[in-house]
Design an enzyme around this catalytic site. Structure first.
Site: not given
Length: 421
Positions: A90, A144, A194, A244
């Site tokens: 990430r 996700n 999102h 988002y």
């Protein structure tokens, strides 16, 4: 009832456990299995989970295992909350896109595509093993990018529903501002994962009075501050965009800010270290306050409501989920996955009717849906050209030079996770 959580060693799992314990009358679990290959984390989280159940008087058992097939065997529902590559991957997703002046984020843009490429094959393998064990089990995906992952699952014929905490977060915040019970708030929530807007805030259900104008008039500053967007923008839109959307509405501003501070992954990694130290304390039997900074607020309550509705005999509930479009948004293909309010019952998610949308929303939704279609193709079949085309199609990228550079970066940073690279 047996529930399995894949990614059960996550530091966020105690939030889920707390919801299962508090809402045991809604979702009566006999056996909860936490599945994770990280044995050290898993035992710390599992120990705290057992203490939370005991503290709150939950009669169910909590077991832990690194054996996926044993863990999902006989499960009525399987929750997916895994992160392929962990926080280290990430951190890279949130870093290398900035070198091209593009937003660094793990669910959208180039970083979101990297996460999809790593995640989709793993999730599909898990789902196939669940289907072999129990073809009637529901798969609830919180992993996700939820929209792309859920589309992969549904395209492969799995019984799956995607879940995000954005809608329930708005519901709770709006209820507090309006001084009503969250159960009284129904959101006209529509878009993609999102990439959603609250078109209405209704009291009492889908046919209730729309109090969104009142909310914006009396609490517009608070709403805008929470979104990190100007009040003037919210007023001009006349709806509440997901936070988002800031990556689209204020892209360059976000990039400048991201370049000035550590990544969110670095912040989470530091939090996780503290949380694991807390979880090791045998006296701890409640979720620590620090967990609220981990993200994913109200996920446990949303997950309980969804699982209960999917497995309940008779009746149904309304909830914002990710599911097949099937004509709900007429400008999208039926097999696109949208995020919208749906009636949930034992047969799955059935989207509620959506009013005609303004072109400013339909255009962006259609654009990102096209990108997601290309992203799924790249995740399923691999290939540099597929990655390049997906990046070129993304509205946050869209230039040949950037797409070429980002393709090279994505592949370089993810070789260990991409069998075809």
């Amino acid at each position: 009832m047996k529930l399995a959580v894949v990614g059960g060693g996550s530091t966020y799992t105690p939030e889920l456990i707390d919801g299962f314990a508090r809402l045991r009358d809604v979702l009566p679990i006999d056996e909860l299995v936490l599945i994770d290959p990280a044995a050290d984390r898993l035992e710390l989280v599992g120990g705290l989970a057992r203490r939370i159940f005991t503290k709150q008087g939950h009669p169910g058992t909590v077991t832990t295992t690194a054996d996926l097939d044993a863990g999902v065997d006989g499960a009525d529902a399987v929750l997916l909350q895994l992160r392929v590559g962990g926080q280290a991957a990430r951190d890279r997703d949130e870093t290398w896109p900035l070198e091209c002046g593009c937003v660094g984020q793990e669910t959208t843009g180039a970083g979101g595509l990297a996460k999809a490429l790593r995640t989709v094959p793993v999730v599909l393998d898990i789902a196939e093993r669940v289907r072999r064990s129990n073809p009637d089990a529901w798969i609830i995906d919180f992993t996700n990018p939820v929209g792309i992952v859920t589309r992969a699952l549904l395209t492969a014929g799995h019984k799956a529903v995607g879940l995000c905490n954005v809608a329930i977060g708005f519901q709770r915040k709006f209820a507090k501002l309006l001084e009503v019970s969250p159960a009284e708030i129904h959101l006209d929530h529509v878009g993609l994962n999102h990439l959603t807007w609250e078109l209405g805030v209704r009291l009492g259900g889908p046919d209730g009075t729309d109090v969104l104008p009142k909310l914006l008039s009396e609490h517009g500053d608070a709403v805008a501050d929470d979104l990190h967007m100007p009040r003037t923008l919210v007023d001009r839109l006349g709806v509440v965009p997901s936070y988002y959307l800031r990556y689209y509405y204020a892209h360059d501003e976000v990039v400048r800010a991201q370049r000035q501070k550590p990544t969110r992954a670095a912040e989470v990694a530091a939090l996780e270290k503290q949380l694991l130290e807390m979880y090791a304390d045998p006296a701890l039997d409640t979720k620590p306050e620090l967990l609220s900074r981990r993200g994913g607020a109200y996920y446990s309550e949303a997950a309980v409501d969804l699982a209960a509705s999917l497995m309940r005999e008779g009746g149904s509930t309304h909830q914002a989920v990710n599911t097949l479009n099937n004509g709900t948004l007429p400008f999208l293909p039926d097999d696109a996955v949208i995020e919208t309010q749906a009636r949930i019952d034992r047969d799955g998610a059935h989207p509620l009717p959506v009013p005609a949308l303004d072109p400013q929303f339909t255009g962006l939704i259609a654009h990102v849906t096209a990108y997601e279609d290309l992203a799924l193709g790249a995740a399923l079949h691999g290939g540099r050209d597929r990655v390049f085309k997906a990046l070129l199609a993304h509205p946050l990228i869209g230039q040949i030079e950037y797409a070429e550079q980002l393709t090279d970066q994505l592949l370089a940073h993810n070789k260990e996770h991409l069998a075809w690279a």
